[in-house]
Design an enzyme around this catalytic site. Structure first.
Site, PDB file in Angstrom:
ATOM      1  N   ASP A  92       0.839 -19.848  26.497  1.00  0.00           N
ATOM      2  CA  ASP A  92       0.585 -19.588  27.971  1.00  0.00           C
ATOM      3  C   ASP A  92       1.058 -17.921  28.093  1.00  0.00           C
ATOM      4  OD1 ASP A  92      -0.199 -20.756  30.625  1.00  0.00           O
ATOM      5  OD2 ASP A  92       1.482 -19.385  30.938  1.00  0.00           O
TER       6      ASP A  92
ATOM      7  N   GLU B 111      -5.097 -19.078  31.847  1.00  0.00           N
ATOM      8  CA  GLU B 111      -4.408 -18.180  30.838  1.00  0.00           C
ATOM      9  C   GLU B 111      -3.726 -19.077  29.677  1.00  0.00           C
ATOM     10  OE1 GLU B 111      -1.362 -18.178  34.342  1.00  0.00           O
ATOM     11  OE2 GLU B 111      -3.471 -18.042  34.357  1.00  0.00           O
TER      12      GLU B 111
END
Length: 239
Positions: free
Chosen positions: A114, A157
């Site tokens: 992430d 993301e």
């Protein structure tokens, strides 16, 4: 990127189907000859022409249809921004590789990545810049893994990597290599400004958690990622 494993090449399948269908015309012509239909002409050249002509036409038509199906399938399983696989394909492959791992008693690892504070990139530079950053990070992750490993974007993301026949320490080394690569990247935006990002990772291996279902492995990897975030980001944590 990596080919879509486990999915038949429909262009080949349709070409073969077209070739089989095309046999109907010369076969019918041959049966007419056997029935000795009045006015029917026996000609080897005519048979050859009919066989080659119809088989070529039908096979080519089938190939073109199959190619369209292959492209549609590829697009349905790819993330359109980054060019890596999407969450749907990742879950499909995770189920398959999990079953293989159990059957063959081989390790299977998952890395969850992430981007740290990615919202600041979008807020400061706009979403097109954010998309470029995602694309560059996806390329860095894909370059760090082996052929046969699966890289996918599974969230805004968030990325996941599926590593068949890979133990925990080896997966952690890959995750650390990605983390260092991303940290060292300088991404040039269309505005000529530059941006740098860091990434956090959580790692899990099936053989360290033999009681887990494949969906639980994914969740535990995500929990390890959350721990990496809570410990200060820009780090790798093993579940």
């Amino acid at each position: 990127m990596t080919p879509i494993d486990g999915c038949p090449r429909m262009r080949v399948v349709r070409a073969l189907q077209g070739g089989l269908i095309s046999l109907g015309a010369p076969l019918g012509w041959f049966l007419l000859g056997l029935l000795d239909v009045r006015g029917f002409t026996h000609s080897p050249l005519l048979y050859a022409y009919m066989f080659l002509g119809t088989s070529t036409a039908f096979s080519l038509f089938g190939y073109l249809i199959g190619a369209k199906e292959d492209e549609s399938l590829r697009l349905s399983l790819m993330d359109h921004i980054t060019g890596v696989f999407n969450a749907r394909y990742f879950q499909m492959r995770l189920s398959q590789e999990f079953a293989t791992s159990i059957r063959s008693d081989l390790p299977l690892s998952i890395i969850m990545f992430d981007l740290d504070r990615f919202k600041l990139v979008n807020d400061s530079h706009g979403h097109p810049a954010g998309d470029l950053v995602l694309k560059r990070v996806a390329q860095a992750i894909h370059a760090a893994v082996r052929v046969g490993d699966v890289t996918a974007r599974v969230g805004g993301e968030e990325f996941a990597v599926l590593l068949p026949n890979t133990d925990g320490p080896s997966a952690a080394l890959i995750a650390e290599r990605v983390r260092e690569t991303v940290k060292g990247m300088t991404i040039v935006l269309s505005s000529r400004k530059t941006v740098s990002v860091t990434i956090s990772a959580g790692v899990i291996t099936r053989t360290d958690h033999p009681e887990c279902h494949f969906s639980e492995l994914f969740e535990y990897a995500d929990q390890a990622l959350f721990k990496a975030k809570s410990l200060g980001r820009d780090r790798v944590v093993l579940a």
